[in-house]
Design a protein around this motif. Structure first.
Motif, mmCIF file in Angstrom:
data_model
loop_
_atom_site.group_PDB
_atom_site.id
_atom_site.type_symbol
_atom_site.label_atom_id
_atom_site.label_comp_id
_atom_site.label_asym_id
_atom_site.label_seq_id
_atom_site.Cartn_x
_atom_site.Cartn_y
_atom_site.Cartn_z
ATOM 1 N N GLN A 42 3.269 0.487 -5.286
ATOM 2 C CA GLN A 42 3.283 0.014 -6.134
ATOM 3 C C GLN A 42 2.393 1.363 -7.393
ATOM 4 N N SER A 43 1.166 1.609 -7.262
ATOM 5 C CA SER A 43 0.336 2.478 -7.702
ATOM 6 C C SER A 43 1.304 3.381 -7.571
ATOM 7 N N ALA A 44 1.981 4.127 -6.520
ATOM 8 C CA ALA A 44 2.661 5.626 -6.346
ATOM 9 C C ALA A 44 3.836 5.426 -7.077
ATOM 10 N N GLU A 45 4.389 4.228 -7.395
ATOM 11 C CA GLU A 45 5.914 3.792 -7.924
ATOM 12 C C GLU A 45 4.954 4.418 -9.316
ATOM 13 N N SER A 46 3.913 3.813 -9.979
ATOM 14 C CA SER A 46 3.524 3.613 -11.682
ATOM 15 C C SER A 46 3.172 5.349 -11.339
ATOM 16 N N ALA A 85 1.820 11.983 -4.354
ATOM 17 C CA ALA A 85 1.583 12.673 -2.770
ATOM 18 C C ALA A 85 1.003 11.833 -1.718
ATOM 19 N N ALA A 86 -0.451 11.791 -2.354
ATOM 20 C CA ALA A 86 -1.275 10.980 -1.475
ATOM 21 C C ALA A 86 -1.177 9.595 -1.359
ATOM 22 N N MET A 87 -0.723 9.236 -2.826
ATOM 23 C CA MET A 87 -0.506 7.792 -2.550
ATOM 24 C C MET A 87 0.451 6.618 -1.328
ATOM 25 N N GLN A 88 1.565 8.455 -1.146
ATOM 26 C CA GLN A 88 2.683 7.834 -0.946
ATOM 27 C C GLN A 88 2.416 7.894 1.156
ATOM 28 N N ASP A 95 1.672 0.718 6.590
ATOM 29 C CA ASP A 95 2.818 0.739 7.056
ATOM 30 C C ASP A 95 2.785 1.055 8.526
ATOM 31 N N ALA A 96 2.068 1.369 8.823
ATOM 32 C CA ALA A 96 2.032 2.384 10.359
ATOM 33 C C ALA A 96 1.284 1.058 10.794
ATOM 34 N N GLN A 97 -0.217 0.961 9.677
ATOM 35 C CA GLN A 97 -0.976 -0.113 10.277
ATOM 36 C C GLN A 97 -0.742 -1.400 10.114
#
Length: 430
Positions: A42-46, A85-88, A95-97
């Motif tokens: 959500q933060s990356a989308e914002s 880029a950092a947030m993604q 997500d992998a974890q």
């Protein structure tokens, strides 16, 4: 694999189901990681929205000649781009974890599975046949006079190490006949489609059928990364991976006779004598891919297919419903068939028939398109031994043994043995 949405909606139920397996609840840990992942997304989308807005304003500032605002906005765009880029990247790592955590949690038991800690808590559901009372001391398969010379463990050990065997002559032929009898019965009588599969598979196939990541030590991996299959359940089940089937194609029923390879990690000291527990063995496998509404009935049908083989062979057996503590990692319900072995004076497992529900299908993205429309749904997958060929050989030899060291063989094998029905004490067929 577990459905994260189901865990969000019913965390207490999820933990209660794990507790029935004897495992600690994990919903709080899972949901905390899930919340962090969703927050980062959500933060990356914002930040991405702010980046797009600033990008539009850059052109406007340049058009009106506002150099200071132009430089400020351009710097903001660069800053937001780096933030996104950092947030993604962080979101992908989370997500992998989460995926890895979910992949290591066993399937949840069906409601009718009895609770228990180990095999002592399994529930017997039926028996067939009466173990014969032999007028002599029963021998284990490898000590039967007509078998001993043709079941060569010394050469197997010289070639490959412990838990390998070389079969010769009549015993090798009986072993081959058993596999052929099983396959023919499944195809001609039970309506399964015979499949000849590779015995080397990729990581994806092992992961999709719940053998990785948790149980890699139980299988053999080649130097170029392929895995030797622990059973043909792996290639048969994974054959429907990453696809969307028409509902009309269900059920898909398959069988294969293949070599199987298991490291038997954790079984040191168990069943070291004879053929009961080998690193390389043969098995005829059954796999069904079904509509969710049909999977419970399909499991009963598969169980009968396996039981019928033993009945045709005249081998007494019992069927048990495994308790929560004795089920395999991917199963939601398992029935074991245990054949009577006079040499051990005990019933021993010769087949397991399990339903995994959507557990494997979710891992390998195997779905079907409902006939009435709507979104694709996950199929249900089932697997069962029909049967383990080496263990069936043991059962046939021990149950047919005679005082003079010969073995009376099941009549159903005669067509595969040139009409012969007896393994003589000298090791030949007559």
């Amino acid at each position: 694999m577990h459905d994260i949405r189901a865990i969000r909606e019913n965390p207490a139920d999820f933990d209660a189901a794990l507790a029935r397996r004897g495992d600690a609840g994990m919903s709080s840990e899972i949901l905390a990681l899930d919340a962090a992942r969703r927050d980062k997304i959500q933060s990356a989308e914002s930040a991405q929205a702010e980046q797009k807005k600033a990008s539009k304003e850059v052109g406007a500032a340049k058009g009106r000649g506002d150099d200071a605002e132009f430089e400020r906005l351009r710097a903001l765009v660069s800053e937001k781009k780096a933030e996104v880029a950092a947030m993604q990247t962080e979101a992908k790592e989370l997500d992998a974890q989460l995926t890895d955590m979910l992949a290591r949690i066993p399937n949840l038991p069906a409601a009718d599975v009895p609770e228990g800690a180990d095999e002592d808590d399994n529930v017997e559901v039926s028996r067939w046949g009466t173990p014969a009372t032999l007028p002599f001391a029963a021998k284990e398969h490898f000590d039967i006079t007509g078998v001993t010379a043709s079941m060569d463990f010394d050469t197997g050990a010289k070639l490959s190490g412990s838990r390998f065997v070389v079969l010769r002559g009549a015993v090798a032929r009986i072993h081959r006949a058993l596999g052929q009898f099983m396959i023919d019965t499944h195809v001609d009588k039970n309506g399964l489609t015979e499949v000849n599969t590779p015995v080397l598979v990729r990581d994806e196939a092992m992961y999709g059928t719940d053998k990785l990541p948790k149980f890699g030590e139980d299988s053999y991996q080649t130097t170029n990364g392929w895995w030797l299959i622990p059973t043909s359940e792996v290639p048969l089940t994974y054959s429907v991976a990453e696809g969307v089937l028409d509902e009309s194609a269900l059920p898909i029923r398959m069988t294969a006779h293949s070599l199987c390879f298991r490291s038997e990690a954790g079984s040191a000291g168990r069943d070291t004598s004879g053929m009961l527990r080998q690193h390389q063995f043969e098995k005829v496998e059954m796999v069904s891919v079904t509509h969710p509404d049909a999977s419970d009935d399909e499991q009963k049908r598969m169980l009968r297919c396996a039981e019928d083989l033993l009945e045709q062979l005249g081998v007494p057996y019992r069927t048990v419903l495994l308790c929560t503590g004795d089920m395999g990692f991917g199963a939601r319900r398992t029935f074991d068939i245990e054949a009577w072995l006079p040499g051990q004076n005990a019933y021993r497992e010769i087949s397991s028939v399990s339903t995994t529900g959507a557990f494997q299908a979710r891992r390998m993205s195997a779905r079907f398109k409902p006939a009435e429309g709507g979104k694709p749904e996950f199929v249900h997958t089932l697997n069962g031994s029909g049967l383990a060929v080496g263990r069936c050989l043991i059962a046939v030899l021990e149950n047919g043994q005679q005082k003079d060291g010969s073995v009376i063989l099941p009549a159903v094998l005669a067509p595969y043995l040139g009409g012969k029905t007896t393994l003589t004490a000298e090791g030949s067929l007559t």
